[in-house]
Motif scaffolding. Structure first.
Motif, PDB file in Angstrom:
ATOM      1  N   ASP A 271      56.007 -15.468 -15.029  1.00  0.00           N
ATOM      2  CA  ASP A 271      55.049 -14.455 -14.589  1.00  0.00           C
ATOM      3  C   ASP A 271      53.689 -14.629 -15.269  1.00  0.00           C
ATOM      4  O   ASP A 271      52.642 -14.476 -14.637  1.00  0.00           O
ATOM      5  CB  ASP A 271      55.572 -13.045 -14.878  1.00  0.00           C
ATOM      6  CG  ASP A 271      56.811 -12.703 -14.047  1.00  0.00           C
ATOM      7  OD1 ASP A 271      57.053 -13.389 -13.036  1.00  0.00           O
ATOM      8  OD2 ASP A 271      57.513 -11.741 -14.418  1.00  0.00           O
ATOM      9  N   GLU A 272      53.710 -14.964 -16.563  1.00  0.00           N
ATOM     10  CA  GLU A 272      52.465 -15.100 -17.314  1.00  0.00           C
ATOM     11  C   GLU A 272      51.594 -16.221 -16.757  1.00  0.00           C
ATOM     12  O   GLU A 272      50.365 -16.107 -16.689  1.00  0.00           O
ATOM     13  CB  GLU A 272      52.753 -15.371 -18.809  1.00  0.00           C
ATOM     14  CG  GLU A 272      53.429 -14.224 -19.530  1.00  0.00           C
ATOM     15  CD  GLU A 272      54.946 -14.168 -19.292  1.00  0.00           C
ATOM     16  OE1 GLU A 272      55.513 -15.164 -18.795  1.00  0.00           O
ATOM     17  OE2 GLU A 272      55.530 -13.123 -19.576  1.00  0.00           O
ATOM     18  N   LEU A 273      52.217 -17.315 -16.354  1.00  0.00           N
ATOM     19  CA  LEU A 273      51.470 -18.436 -15.802  1.00  0.00           C
ATOM     20  C   LEU A 273      50.836 -18.056 -14.463  1.00  0.00           C
ATOM     21  O   LEU A 273      49.664 -18.357 -14.209  1.00  0.00           O
ATOM     22  CB  LEU A 273      52.385 -19.652 -15.631  1.00  0.00           C
ATOM     23  CG  LEU A 273      51.731 -20.932 -15.124  1.00  0.00           C
ATOM     24  CD1 LEU A 273      50.703 -21.434 -16.127  1.00  0.00           C
ATOM     25  CD2 LEU A 273      52.777 -21.997 -14.856  1.00  0.00           C
TER      26      LEU A 273
ATOM     27  N   LEU B 180      46.115 -16.433 -11.269  1.00  0.00           N
ATOM     28  CA  LEU B 180      45.565 -15.411 -10.380  1.00  0.00           C
ATOM     29  C   LEU B 180      44.309 -14.793 -10.990  1.00  0.00           C
ATOM     30  O   LEU B 180      43.313 -14.583 -10.298  1.00  0.00           O
ATOM     31  CB  LEU B 180      46.613 -14.341 -10.081  1.00  0.00           C
ATOM     32  CG  LEU B 180      47.738 -14.743  -9.127  1.00  0.00           C
ATOM     33  CD1 LEU B 180      48.757 -13.618  -9.002  1.00  0.00           C
ATOM     34  CD2 LEU B 180      47.195 -15.132  -7.761  1.00  0.00           C
ATOM     35  N   ALA B 181      44.357 -14.503 -12.301  1.00  0.00           N
ATOM     36  CA  ALA B 181      43.184 -13.927 -12.983  1.00  0.00           C
ATOM     37  C   ALA B 181      42.037 -14.927 -12.996  1.00  0.00           C
ATOM     38  O   ALA B 181      40.872 -14.550 -12.831  1.00  0.00           O
ATOM     39  CB  ALA B 181      43.563 -13.530 -14.407  1.00  0.00           C
TER      40      ALA B 181
ATOM     41  N   PRO C 287      48.524  -5.405 -11.087  1.00  0.00           N
ATOM     42  CA  PRO C 287      49.494  -4.927 -12.078  1.00  0.00           C
ATOM     43  C   PRO C 287      50.941  -4.939 -11.557  1.00  0.00           C
ATOM     44  O   PRO C 287      51.871  -4.763 -12.341  1.00  0.00           O
ATOM     45  CB  PRO C 287      49.032  -3.494 -12.361  1.00  0.00           C
ATOM     46  CG  PRO C 287      48.380  -3.071 -11.089  1.00  0.00           C
ATOM     47  CD  PRO C 287      47.753  -4.312 -10.507  1.00  0.00           C
ATOM     48  N   ASP C 288      51.131  -5.161 -10.262  1.00  0.00           N
ATOM     49  CA  ASP C 288      52.467  -5.105  -9.650  1.00  0.00           C
ATOM     50  C   ASP C 288      53.218  -6.416  -9.894  1.00  0.00           C
ATOM     51  O   ASP C 288      52.845  -7.475  -9.391  1.00  0.00           O
ATOM     52  CB  ASP C 288      52.340  -4.840  -8.145  1.00  0.00           C
ATOM     53  CG  ASP C 288      53.669  -4.469  -7.504  1.00  0.00           C
ATOM     54  OD1 ASP C 288      54.712  -4.508  -8.193  1.00  0.00           O
ATOM     55  OD2 ASP C 288      53.656  -4.127  -6.310  1.00  0.00           O
ATOM     56  N   VAL C 289      54.279  -6.335 -10.685  1.00  0.00           N
ATOM     57  CA  VAL C 289      55.079  -7.513 -11.022  1.00  0.00           C
ATOM     58  C   VAL C 289      55.733  -8.114  -9.777  1.00  0.00           C
ATOM     59  O   VAL C 289      55.902  -9.321  -9.680  1.00  0.00           O
ATOM     60  CB  VAL C 289      56.157  -7.154 -12.082  1.00  0.00           C
ATOM     61  CG1 VAL C 289      57.062  -8.325 -12.362  1.00  0.00           C
ATOM     62  CG2 VAL C 289      55.493  -6.683 -13.353  1.00  0.00           C
ATOM     63  N   ARG C 290      56.060  -7.254  -8.816  1.00  0.00           N
ATOM     64  CA  ARG C 290      56.702  -7.748  -7.591  1.00  0.00           C
ATOM     65  C   ARG C 290      55.788  -8.722  -6.849  1.00  0.00           C
ATOM     66  O   ARG C 290      56.242  -9.754  -6.362  1.00  0.00           O
ATOM     67  CB  ARG C 290      57.080  -6.588  -6.669  1.00  0.00           C
ATOM     68  CG  ARG C 290      58.088  -5.627  -7.295  1.00  0.00           C
ATOM     69  CD  ARG C 290      58.326  -4.437  -6.427  1.00  0.00           C
ATOM     70  NE  ARG C 290      57.040  -3.767  -6.150  1.00  0.00           N
ATOM     71  CZ  ARG C 290      56.884  -2.802  -5.264  1.00  0.00           C
ATOM     72  NH1 ARG C 290      57.904  -2.380  -4.551  1.00  0.00           N
ATOM     73  NH2 ARG C 290      55.715  -2.245  -5.081  1.00  0.00           N
TER      74      ARG C 290
ATOM     75  N   VAL D 172      54.210 -14.364  -5.429  1.00  0.00           N
ATOM     76  CA  VAL D 172      53.340 -15.543  -5.513  1.00  0.00           C
ATOM     77  C   VAL D 172      54.086 -16.682  -6.211  1.00  0.00           C
ATOM     78  O   VAL D 172      53.997 -17.846  -5.797  1.00  0.00           O
ATOM     79  CB  VAL D 172      52.020 -15.207  -6.244  1.00  0.00           C
ATOM     80  CG1 VAL D 172      51.209 -16.462  -6.525  1.00  0.00           C
ATOM     81  CG2 VAL D 172      51.208 -14.219  -5.422  1.00  0.00           C
ATOM     82  N   ALA D 173      54.857 -16.379  -7.246  1.00  0.00           N
ATOM     83  CA  ALA D 173      55.625 -17.398  -7.959  1.00  0.00           C
ATOM     84  C   ALA D 173      56.662 -18.043  -7.047  1.00  0.00           C
ATOM     85  O   ALA D 173      56.835 -19.272  -7.054  1.00  0.00           O
ATOM     86  CB  ALA D 173      56.305 -16.796  -9.195  1.00  0.00           C
ATOM     87  N   VAL D 174      57.337 -17.225  -6.248  1.00  0.00           N
ATOM     88  CA  VAL D 174      58.356 -17.757  -5.328  1.00  0.00           C
ATOM     89  C   VAL D 174      57.696 -18.634  -4.261  1.00  0.00           C
ATOM     90  O   VAL D 174      58.198 -19.709  -3.921  1.00  0.00           O
ATOM     91  CB  VAL D 174      59.171 -16.602  -4.692  1.00  0.00           C
ATOM     92  CG1 VAL D 174      60.024 -17.091  -3.550  1.00  0.00           C
ATOM     93  CG2 VAL D 174      60.042 -15.941  -5.748  1.00  0.00           C
TER      94      VAL D 174
END
Length: 119
Positions: A34-36, A41-42, A49-52, A57-59
């Motif tokens: 998630d951090e990567l 993204l940043a 702020p939504d982890v989902r 995006v990661a998937v």
């Protein structure tokens, strides 16, 4: 009027399926941390702020990378198969010709040194 009700039912079903999928992402740990994903993204100017959504995006990224890797592997295998096939075809069609060329001379003195011809 029936047609409009069917289309809104389809939208509600799609929304429910999307909500269920996003909820399932909370229990899933993608290969890409998630951090990567948040970092890139940043870096591109997207804050969320939504982890989902981060995991979505990661998937998607993981799927893209997997497809590129699979395509590259298939291309490599196809290239190797073509090279092996070409080598086999060339070996069957074209060999090394070890037969010596025949040389013809007009007279026995051809190819001799001009000084020795007079003798």
């Amino acid at each position: 009027m029936n047609h409009n009700q069917q289309s809104t039912d389809g939208i509600h079903e799609d929304d429910a399926a999307l909500s269920e999928f996003l909820a399932s992402l909370m229990d899933y740990t993608p290969t890409i941390p998630d951090e990567l994903v948040e970092h890139y993204l940043a870096k591109s100017g997207f804050q969320c702020p939504d982890v989902r959504l981060i995991r979505l995006v990661a998937v998607a990224t993981q799927k893209f990378v997997a497809e590129v890797a699979t395509d590259a592997l298939q291309q490599c295998k196809a290239r190797q198969t073509t090279v092996v096939k070409d080598k086999r075809d060339k070996q069957q069609k074209y060999g090394v010709n070890v037969k010596h060329q025949e040389y013809f001379a007009d007279s026995p003195s051809t190819g001799m040194d001009p000084a020795s011809r007079d003798e």
